[in-house]
Design a protein around this motif. Structure first.
Motif, mmCIF file in Angstrom:
data_model
loop_
_atom_site.group_PDB
_atom_site.id
_atom_site.type_symbol
_atom_site.label_atom_id
_atom_site.label_comp_id
_atom_site.label_asym_id
_atom_site.label_seq_id
_atom_site.Cartn_x
_atom_site.Cartn_y
_atom_site.Cartn_z
ATOM 1 N N SER A 28 36.459 97.423 -69.555
ATOM 2 C CA SER A 28 35.757 98.130 -70.824
ATOM 3 C C SER A 28 36.522 98.641 -72.154
ATOM 4 O O SER A 28 36.008 98.028 -73.571
ATOM 5 N N GLN A 29 37.719 97.878 -71.846
ATOM 6 C CA GLN A 29 38.970 98.191 -73.779
ATOM 7 C C GLN A 29 39.137 96.268 -73.815
ATOM 8 O O GLN A 29 40.193 95.831 -74.255
ATOM 9 N N LYS A 30 37.689 94.933 -72.761
ATOM 10 C CA LYS A 30 38.136 93.898 -73.229
ATOM 11 C C LYS A 30 39.125 93.334 -72.346
ATOM 12 O O LYS A 30 39.902 92.130 -73.232
ATOM 13 N N GLN A 31 39.399 93.790 -71.442
ATOM 14 C CA GLN A 31 40.954 92.800 -70.728
ATOM 15 C C GLN A 31 40.578 92.324 -69.384
ATOM 16 O O GLN A 31 39.561 92.805 -69.081
ATOM 17 N N LYS A 32 40.919 90.895 -69.509
ATOM 18 C CA LYS A 32 40.451 90.504 -68.567
ATOM 19 C C LYS A 32 40.874 90.549 -67.404
ATOM 20 O O LYS A 32 42.743 90.302 -66.838
ATOM 21 N N PHE A 33 40.656 89.918 -66.118
ATOM 22 C CA PHE A 33 41.353 90.767 -65.267
ATOM 23 C C PHE A 33 40.949 89.547 -63.730
ATOM 24 O O PHE A 33 39.400 89.283 -64.330
ATOM 25 N N GLU A 34 41.578 88.462 -62.728
ATOM 26 C CA GLU A 34 41.338 87.690 -62.643
ATOM 27 C C GLU A 34 41.507 88.430 -61.132
ATOM 28 O O GLU A 34 42.358 88.443 -60.751
ATOM 29 N N ILE A 35 40.181 88.577 -59.739
ATOM 30 C CA ILE A 35 40.467 88.609 -58.340
ATOM 31 C C ILE A 35 40.209 87.498 -57.836
ATOM 32 O O ILE A 35 38.619 87.340 -57.169
ATOM 33 N N GLN A 36 40.967 87.437 -57.124
ATOM 34 C CA GLN A 36 40.562 86.259 -56.000
ATOM 35 C C GLN A 36 40.842 86.260 -54.643
ATOM 36 O O GLN A 36 41.358 87.587 -53.886
ATOM 37 N N PHE A 37 39.565 86.009 -54.315
ATOM 38 C CA PHE A 37 39.273 86.388 -52.786
ATOM 39 C C PHE A 37 40.070 84.677 -52.125
ATOM 40 O O PHE A 37 39.160 83.545 -51.954
ATOM 41 N N HIS A 38 40.500 84.939 -50.618
ATOM 42 C CA HIS A 38 40.703 83.560 -50.100
ATOM 43 C C HIS A 38 40.944 84.518 -48.500
ATOM 44 O O HIS A 38 40.737 85.619 -47.746
ATOM 45 N N THR A 39 40.609 83.054 -47.248
ATOM 46 C CA THR A 39 40.771 83.444 -45.838
ATOM 47 C C THR A 39 42.675 83.230 -46.189
ATOM 48 O O THR A 39 42.945 82.617 -46.536
ATOM 49 N N ALA A 40 42.252 82.990 -44.595
ATOM 50 C CA ALA A 40 44.058 83.377 -44.919
ATOM 51 C C ALA A 40 44.755 82.306 -45.251
ATOM 52 O O ALA A 40 46.011 82.192 -45.289
ATOM 53 N N GLU A 41 44.422 81.229 -44.015
ATOM 54 C CA GLU A 41 44.561 79.692 -44.421
ATOM 55 C C GLU A 41 44.775 79.252 -45.504
ATOM 56 O O GLU A 41 45.733 78.941 -46.160
ATOM 57 N N SER A 42 44.156 79.447 -46.801
ATOM 58 C CA SER A 42 43.352 79.720 -48.246
ATOM 59 C C SER A 42 44.914 80.155 -48.821
ATOM 60 O O SER A 42 45.183 79.626 -50.182
ATOM 61 N N PHE A 43 45.065 81.404 -48.195
ATOM 62 C CA PHE A 43 45.951 82.134 -48.753
ATOM 63 C C PHE A 43 47.519 81.398 -48.897
ATOM 64 O O PHE A 43 47.841 81.053 -50.248
ATOM 65 N N ASN A 44 47.688 81.225 -47.597
ATOM 66 C CA ASN A 44 48.875 80.591 -47.018
ATOM 67 C C ASN A 44 48.603 78.573 -47.856
ATOM 68 O O ASN A 44 50.229 78.142 -48.283
ATOM 69 N N LEU A 45 47.793 78.275 -48.079
ATOM 70 C CA LEU A 45 48.071 76.991 -48.967
ATOM 71 C C LEU A 45 48.270 76.947 -50.351
ATOM 72 O O LEU A 45 48.980 76.079 -50.959
ATOM 73 N N LYS A 46 47.587 78.484 -51.033
ATOM 74 C CA LYS A 46 47.627 78.951 -52.549
ATOM 75 C C LYS A 46 48.954 78.848 -52.387
ATOM 76 O O LYS A 46 50.281 78.503 -53.795
ATOM 77 N N THR A 47 49.811 79.964 -52.302
ATOM 78 C CA THR A 47 51.343 80.468 -52.027
ATOM 79 C C THR A 47 52.212 78.963 -51.671
ATOM 80 O O THR A 47 53.565 78.834 -52.577
ATOM 81 N N GLU A 48 51.670 77.613 -50.443
ATOM 82 C CA GLU A 48 52.584 76.652 -50.722
ATOM 83 C C GLU A 48 52.817 76.154 -51.762
ATOM 84 O O GLU A 48 53.414 75.252 -51.537
ATOM 85 N N SER A 49 50.847 75.869 -51.975
ATOM 86 C CA SER A 49 51.471 74.231 -52.831
ATOM 87 C C SER A 49 51.327 75.528 -54.832
ATOM 88 O O SER A 49 50.987 73.728 -55.398
ATOM 89 N N HIS A 50 52.035 76.697 -54.782
ATOM 90 C CA HIS A 50 52.455 76.707 -55.685
ATOM 91 C C HIS A 50 52.768 76.319 -56.581
ATOM 92 O O HIS A 50 52.928 76.091 -58.352
ATOM 93 N N GLU A 51 54.018 75.427 -56.656
ATOM 94 C CA GLU A 51 54.555 74.956 -57.419
ATOM 95 C C GLU A 51 54.326 73.149 -58.267
ATOM 96 O O GLU A 51 54.214 72.860 -59.233
ATOM 97 N N PHE A 52 53.189 72.393 -57.168
ATOM 98 C CA PHE A 52 52.528 71.823 -57.605
ATOM 99 C C PHE A 52 51.558 72.241 -58.668
ATOM 100 O O PHE A 52 51.012 71.544 -59.930
ATOM 101 N N TYR A 53 50.670 73.266 -58.966
ATOM 102 C CA TYR A 53 50.102 74.079 -59.720
ATOM 103 C C TYR A 53 50.315 73.883 -61.193
ATOM 104 O O TYR A 53 50.090 73.697 -61.834
#
Length: 86
Positions: A28-53
């Motif tokens: 309501s104060q115009k602040q953006k929030f991002e919520i991410q939904f992952h499976t355990a496997e997709s979360f691990n992929l995201k975490t392990e590949s963050h430096e590539f991102y």
């Protein structure tokens, strides 16, 4: 509210190898929030590949290197089982 379901990008030209659902909401104060939904496997992929991102989004990264990163991400993402839709 904005929803991005990267599971739907699997196998299409815009597929980056990211697997998850991102929800962007505006407070309501115009602040953006991002919520991410992952499976355990997709979360691990995201975490392990963050430096590539981080390398991929760097403006100094060449187009050739970005293609290499995308191919690596797609290779890793292919190992992840797509969750069942409910």
């Amino acid at each position: 509210m904005k929803k991005f379901d990267a599971w739907l990008n699997e196998g299409i030209p815009d597929d980056t190898g990211y697997r998850g659902i991102n929800l962007t909401v505006l407070s309501s104060q115009k602040q953006k929030f991002e919520i991410q939904f992952h499976t355990a496997e997709s979360f691990n992929l995201k975490t392990e590949s963050h430096e590539f991102y981080e390398e991929f989004r760097n403006p100094k990264t060449s187009a050739k290197r970005k293609r290499e990163i995308t191919l690596k991400m797609l290779e890793k993402a292919a190992e992840i089982k797509r969750p069942r839709r409910i």
